[in-house]
Design a protein around this motif. Structure first.
Motif, PDB file in Angstrom:
ATOM      1  N   ASN A  74      65.696   1.811  39.930  1.00 49.63           N
ATOM      2  CA  ASN A  74      65.934   1.665  41.051  1.00 49.63           C
ATOM      3  C   ASN A  74      64.311   0.870  41.858  1.00 49.63           C
ATOM      4  OD1 ASN A  74      68.881   1.170  41.082  1.00 49.63           O
ATOM      5  ND2 ASN A  74      68.422   3.103  42.493  1.00 49.63           N
ATOM      6  N   ALA A  75      64.126   1.562  41.960  1.00 45.48           N
ATOM      7  CA  ALA A  75      61.794   1.235  42.427  1.00 45.48           C
ATOM      8  C   ALA A  75      61.754   0.345  41.580  1.00 45.48           C
ATOM      9  CB  ALA A  75      61.359   2.885  42.516  1.00 45.48           C
ATOM     10  N   LEU A  76      61.664   0.430  39.920  1.00 43.64           N
ATOM     11  CA  LEU A  76      61.080  -0.563  39.498  1.00 43.64           C
ATOM     12  C   LEU A  76      61.434  -2.082  40.551  1.00 43.64           C
ATOM     13  CD1 LEU A  76      61.056   1.087  35.944  1.00 43.64           C
ATOM     14  CD2 LEU A  76      59.260   1.018  36.928  1.00 43.64           C
ATOM     15  N   LEU A  77      62.585  -2.015  40.082  1.00 42.55           N
ATOM     16  CA  LEU A  77      63.523  -3.238  39.654  1.00 42.55           C
ATOM     17  C   LEU A  77      63.255  -3.612  41.052  1.00 42.55           C
ATOM     18  CD1 LEU A  77      67.266  -2.772  39.269  1.00 42.55           C
ATOM     19  CD2 LEU A  77      65.672  -4.121  37.620  1.00 42.55           C
ATOM     20  N   ALA A  78      63.000  -2.568  42.624  1.00 45.50           N
ATOM     21  CA  ALA A  78      62.659  -3.417  43.354  1.00 45.50           C
ATOM     22  C   ALA A  78      61.159  -4.125  44.170  1.00 45.50           C
ATOM     23  CB  ALA A  78      62.882  -2.266  44.407  1.00 45.50           C
ATOM     24  N   ALA A  79      60.648  -3.436  42.858  1.00 42.20           N
ATOM     25  CA  ALA A  79      58.944  -3.962  42.424  1.00 42.20           C
ATOM     26  C   ALA A  79      58.911  -4.970  41.347  1.00 42.20           C
ATOM     27  CB  ALA A  79      57.963  -2.773  42.378  1.00 42.20           C
ATOM     28  N   GLY A  80      60.066  -5.784  40.895  1.00 42.82           N
ATOM     29  CA  GLY A  80      60.421  -6.784  40.431  1.00 42.82           C
ATOM     30  C   GLY A  80      59.469  -6.196  38.712  1.00 42.82           C
ATOM     31  N   VAL A  81      59.394  -5.381  38.579  1.00 43.92           N
ATOM     32  CA  VAL A  81      59.441  -4.575  37.469  1.00 43.92           C
ATOM     33  C   VAL A  81      60.474  -4.915  36.522  1.00 43.92           C
ATOM     34  CG1 VAL A  81      58.500  -2.836  35.293  1.00 43.92           C
ATOM     35  CG2 VAL A  81      57.341  -3.255  37.714  1.00 43.92           C
ATOM     36  N   PRO A  82      61.130  -5.692  35.058  1.00 47.56           N
ATOM     37  CA  PRO A  82      62.351  -5.798  34.858  1.00 47.56           C
ATOM     38  C   PRO A  82      62.561  -4.338  33.837  1.00 47.56           C
ATOM     39  CG  PRO A  82      60.466  -7.373  33.393  1.00 47.56           C
ATOM     40  CD  PRO A  82      59.443  -6.111  34.775  1.00 47.56           C
ATOM     41  N   VAL A  83      64.082  -3.934  33.626  1.00 39.98           N
ATOM     42  CA  VAL A  83      64.637  -3.131  32.954  1.00 39.98           C
ATOM     43  C   VAL A  83      66.162  -3.205  32.400  1.00 39.98           C
ATOM     44  CG1 VAL A  83      65.652  -1.160  33.149  1.00 39.98           C
ATOM     45  CG2 VAL A  83      64.207  -1.311  35.289  1.00 39.98           C
ATOM     46  N   ARG A  84      64.912  -3.219  30.974  1.00 41.46           N
ATOM     47  CA  ARG A  84      65.330  -4.445  29.819  1.00 41.46           C
ATOM     48  C   ARG A  84      67.439  -4.075  30.165  1.00 41.46           C
ATOM     49  NH1 ARG A  84      62.661  -6.913  27.003  1.00 41.46           N
ATOM     50  NH2 ARG A  84      61.814  -7.616  29.080  1.00 41.46           N
ATOM     51  N   HIS A  85      67.844  -2.468  29.723  1.00 40.87           N
ATOM     52  CA  HIS A  85      69.048  -2.215  29.026  1.00 40.87           C
ATOM     53  C   HIS A  85      69.666  -2.592  30.215  1.00 40.87           C
ATOM     54  CE1 HIS A  85      67.337   1.235  31.550  1.00 40.87           C
ATOM     55  NE2 HIS A  85      68.682   0.983  31.851  1.00 40.87           N
ATOM     56  N   LEU A 126      57.877  -3.313  27.850  1.00 45.48           N
ATOM     57  CA  LEU A 126      57.326  -3.817  29.493  1.00 45.48           C
ATOM     58  C   LEU A 126      56.272  -4.370  28.478  1.00 45.48           C
ATOM     59  CD1 LEU A 126      57.742  -0.810  31.925  1.00 45.48           C
ATOM     60  CD2 LEU A 126      58.640  -3.328  31.803  1.00 45.48           C
ATOM     61  N   THR A 127      55.075  -5.671  29.594  1.00 47.93           N
ATOM     62  CA  THR A 127      54.010  -5.470  29.308  1.00 47.93           C
ATOM     63  C   THR A 127      52.716  -5.161  29.395  1.00 47.93           C
ATOM     64  OG1 THR A 127      53.801  -7.055  31.469  1.00 47.93           O
ATOM     65  CG2 THR A 127      54.973  -7.932  30.115  1.00 47.93           C
ATOM     66  N   PRO A 128      52.038  -4.804  28.819  1.00 46.56           N
ATOM     67  CA  PRO A 128      51.037  -3.998  29.545  1.00 46.56           C
ATOM     68  C   PRO A 128      51.163  -4.093  31.202  1.00 46.56           C
ATOM     69  CG  PRO A 128      50.024  -4.935  27.911  1.00 46.56           C
ATOM     70  CD  PRO A 128      50.959  -5.433  27.917  1.00 46.56           C
ATOM     71  N   ASN A 129      50.661  -5.185  32.069  1.00 44.64           N
ATOM     72  CA  ASN A 129      50.556  -4.900  33.070  1.00 44.64           C
ATOM     73  C   ASN A 129      51.918  -4.176  33.807  1.00 44.64           C
ATOM     74  OD1 ASN A 129      50.478  -7.213  35.989  1.00 44.64           O
ATOM     75  ND2 ASN A 129      48.451  -6.778  35.479  1.00 44.64           N
ATOM     76  N   GLN A 130      53.294  -4.875  33.775  1.00 42.77           N
ATOM     77  CA  GLN A 130      54.115  -4.063  33.926  1.00 42.77           C
ATOM     78  C   GLN A 130      53.953  -2.639  34.123  1.00 42.77           C
ATOM     79  OE1 GLN A 130      57.565  -6.542  31.572  1.00 42.77           O
ATOM     80  NE2 GLN A 130      56.905  -7.880  33.664  1.00 42.77           N
ATOM     81  N   ALA A 131      53.289  -2.793  32.978  1.00 38.29           N
ATOM     82  CA  ALA A 131      53.666  -1.073  32.369  1.00 38.29           C
ATOM     83  C   ALA A 131      52.852  -0.035  33.442  1.00 38.29           C
ATOM     84  CB  ALA A 131      52.902  -0.422  30.702  1.00 38.29           C
ATOM     85  N   VAL A 132      51.398  -0.958  33.475  1.00 41.68           N
ATOM     86  CA  VAL A 132      50.940  -0.201  34.574  1.00 41.68           C
ATOM     87  C   VAL A 132      51.228   0.309  35.795  1.00 41.68           C
ATOM     88  CG1 VAL A 132      48.382  -0.262  35.972  1.00 41.68           C
ATOM     89  CG2 VAL A 132      48.591  -0.636  33.299  1.00 41.68           C
TER      90      VAL A 132
END
Lengths: 264, 264
Positions: A125-136, A169-175
């Motif tokens: 939920n926190a990732l999605l809220a920050a715009g980091v994609p969650v593929r599954h 994730l892309t490296p940037n998203q992974a960070v």
């Protein structure tokens, strides 16, 4: 009903389970409330399992542990009944899955200790809220999970491999994901690995041991997190005569907010 | 010898205890290495105490828990022997302190479980490094500690008040200390209170329940942290037939570095 429960509090999802209205999976329900893994063991095995969790906090972050025989998760969900408040359970005998009931009242014993364990839904939920994609979630499948060659620290009679979940994730998203997940040590915390899957003993990224494969796109690397299925793998290996867990994806809804798990 | 041990690794302090060279307090020794509180209980009481620690992580942050009968803190100090590697111990019978030996080999039993618990020395080093004063170190006395009216969450047969330690700081220093200590959840973490001591049941700030009073200067407020004496207070209340702890100030030196306790 699904859409009503998505914005309902955790207690409403528990009530829907208790009355038999909800028997399906819980992702997307009671958004913002902490969902949790459940492991129930006889007191005779509970000390060993508590040791195992204490020594492996990344896969097994304890949110609540009950007194023997008490079916209420007093600390994280006052008024709850762990025998009825999940949509589906798994009954284990000698390490074998024997049944998947929607209610465990008939199996309850005075010596059972329940372990409520943090779950990755919180940081997703926190990732999605920050715009980091969650593929599954995008692909509407279960998260892919893999048994690794990383051994958990044994605790009493419990041992086994670390099981990980994976999100590309892309490296940037992974960070960014590492920064965000570091805030949630009680929901598996920061990733344990990224990149070369074979380095942690994962032979084929498109053939997960649990859940379903997801697409890794150009410029993305697989990022791996400690996973709440780890204790189920340890149960299968230790083969206690009797155990109960949640059915994967059919989690326990607490009264905690995702933000309650931040920091300490 | 003191000055040699101040820059020695944790293992050298353990060896000095084992050979009987060191029987005094450990503050200032093996600087940068994590010092820890110790509680030892029979297996019959260990599950309850593990529950108590799990439910009260601020006063009782677990760094290591041993298998019954194993005197080695395998995870935080491989090769250690908890029966000999502390400078001094306390033997408790039915909640009463009965002896303070320098070695507990004669008391050892096959059912004893050892709990290694984080200690405030870790964050005090970080405070000093950041230029935040630590008054009891300046005044060369034991940190003042107080029993509060805040109840710990009970765990099995264990319950009792939260015991806190106090350091006087200016508001600006208190903010800085909060930021620094938040990085160390396994060394008591952020403060639990500041300012009005009576709000947490402390009647007289100049009469601590343990340790010694320190000077609070103009512009300073008392700042309170959860304290590792809390489990000793719970032991005195639960009165297990047999228990061993470290003697206050005479801590167990681990191989962990203070920085290992940062974050997750």
């Amino acid at each position: 009903m699904g859409s009503e429960l998505s914005s309902a509090p955790g207690a409403a999802v528990r009530a829907a389970c208790r009355t038999g209205v909800l028997t399906g999976p819980t992702p997307g329900l009671a958004l913002g409330y902490v969902q949790a893994n459940l492991v129930i063991l006889p007191r005779d095995w509970a000390f060993d399992f508590l040791l195992f969790c204490q020594r492996n906090p990344k896969p097994c972050p304890l949110l609540d542990v009950t007194e023997p025989g008490d079916p209420e998760a007093k600390s994280v969900a006052p008024g709850s009944d762990l025998r009825t408040d999940l949509p589906a359970y798994r009954i284990w005998k000698n390490g074998e899955l024997v049944e998947e009931p929607a209610d465990i009242t008939a199996y309850w014993r005075d010596d059972l200790v329940s372990f409520v364990i943090g779950c990755s839904f919180t940081f997703e939920n926190a990732l999605l809220a920050a715009g980091v994609p969650v593929r599954h979630i995008e692909q509407n499948v279960n998260v892919p999970m893999y048994r690794t060659n990383i051994a958990c620290k044994p605790g009493g009679r419990f041992s086994g491999p670390l099981v990980v979940s994976m999100r590309p994730l892309t490296p940037n998203q992974a960070v960014k994901a590492t920064q965000i997940c570091s805030r949630f040590p009680r929901a598996h915390g920061a990733p344990v690995h990224f990149g070369d899957a074979s380095a942690i003993g994962v032979r084929d990224i498109v053939q997960p041991d649990y859940g379903e494969a997801v697409e890794t796109r150009a410029g993305e690397v697989p990022v791996f997190w400690a996973c709440g299925v780890t204790p189920q793998a340890a149960l299968m290996q230790a083969k206690p005569p009797f155990a109960i867990t949640h059915k994967p994806g059919h989690m326990f809804l607490t009264d905690l907010r995702d933000t309650d798990l931040e920091g300490e």
